[in-house]
Write a protein that holds these residues in place. Structure first.
Motif, PDB file in Angstrom:
ATOM      1  N   GLY A 138     -28.736  70.871 -53.534  1.00 15.49           N
ATOM      2  CA  GLY A 138     -28.891  72.233 -54.034  1.00 15.49           C
ATOM      3  C   GLY A 138     -28.891  72.303 -55.550  1.00 15.49           C
ATOM      4  N   TYR A 139     -27.957  71.593 -56.179  1.00 20.59           N
ATOM      5  CA  TYR A 139     -27.876  71.654 -57.635  1.00 20.59           C
ATOM      6  C   TYR A 139     -29.088  70.995 -58.281  1.00 20.59           C
ATOM      7  N   ALA A 140     -29.564  69.916 -57.692  1.00 17.75           N
ATOM      8  CA  ALA A 140     -30.759  69.254 -58.228  1.00 17.75           C
ATOM      9  C   ALA A 140     -31.966  70.188 -58.172  1.00 17.75           C
ATOM     10  N   VAL A 183     -36.286  64.007 -54.271  1.00 17.33           N
ATOM     11  CA  VAL A 183     -35.011  64.514 -53.752  1.00 17.33           C
ATOM     12  C   VAL A 183     -35.249  65.285 -52.461  1.00 17.33           C
ATOM     13  N   GLN A 184     -36.251  66.159 -52.450  1.00 18.19           N
ATOM     14  CA  GLN A 184     -36.531  66.963 -51.266  1.00 18.19           C
ATOM     15  C   GLN A 184     -37.017  66.090 -50.114  1.00 18.19           C
ATOM     16  N   LEU A 185     -37.851  65.111 -50.391  1.00 13.43           N
ATOM     17  CA  LEU A 185     -38.342  64.207 -49.348  1.00 13.43           C
ATOM     18  C   LEU A 185     -37.181  63.444 -48.724  1.00 13.43           C
ATOM     19  N   ARG A 186     -36.291  62.950 -49.548  1.00 14.43           N
ATOM     20  CA  ARG A 186     -35.125  62.209 -49.055  1.00 14.43           C
ATOM     21  C   ARG A 186     -34.233  63.121 -48.218  1.00 14.43           C
ATOM     22  N   GLY A 188     -39.332  64.063 -59.548  1.00 13.56           N
ATOM     23  CA  GLY A 188     -37.942  63.895 -59.112  1.00 13.56           C
ATOM     24  C   GLY A 188     -37.557  64.894 -58.033  1.00 13.56           C
ATOM     25  N   LEU A 189     -37.968  66.144 -58.189  1.00 15.60           N
ATOM     26  CA  LEU A 189     -37.670  67.154 -57.174  1.00 15.60           C
ATOM     27  C   LEU A 189     -38.346  66.819 -55.844  1.00 15.60           C
TER      28      LEU A 189
END
Length: 120
Positions: A66-68, A108-111, A104-105
């Protein structure tokens, strides 16, 4: 985490991002927090953003994810508004940094998506 709860967590996260963006844009018009209306608007939206972000966490959003997303999308959208609406100029290096935020987003979302489907 239930799907309804997860969707609500994302709804709150997106609302918190919107509020953060408004606060950041209004900061430009506070004249160093000396003008009452833009200052009050900035503070109200910034505090509201944190409050709504906490509701996202309460409804199951992981703080690391969430913070990312909250930080990254906030930076990205404010930069895009600055360039397209407020006539800010970005160097090639700054544009590269924003591109790296986007990449990067996505990672992060894919992971996070892979982790959510593997836990079902």
């Amino acid at each position: 985490m239930k799907k309804e709860t997860f969707n609500l967590a994302y709804f709150y996260l997106l609302l918190a991002i919107f509020l953060k963006i408004v606060a950041a844009i209004f900061t430009r018009y506070t004249e160093g927090f000396t003008l009452p209306l833009p200052t009050a608007t900035t503070v109200l939206f910034a505090v509201s953003s944190y409050f709504i972000f906490s509701l996202s966490l309460k409804h199951g959003m992981k703080i690391s994810l969430g913070y990312a997303i909250w930080s990254g999308l906030g930076v990205l959208v404010v930069a895009l508004i600055g360039v397209t609406v407020l006539d800010d100029r970005l160097s090639l290096l700054q544009m590269t940094g924003i591109l790296l935020i986007i990449v990067g987003l996505m990672i992060v979302q894919l992971r996070a998506s892979n982790q959510d489907t593997s836990q079902d």
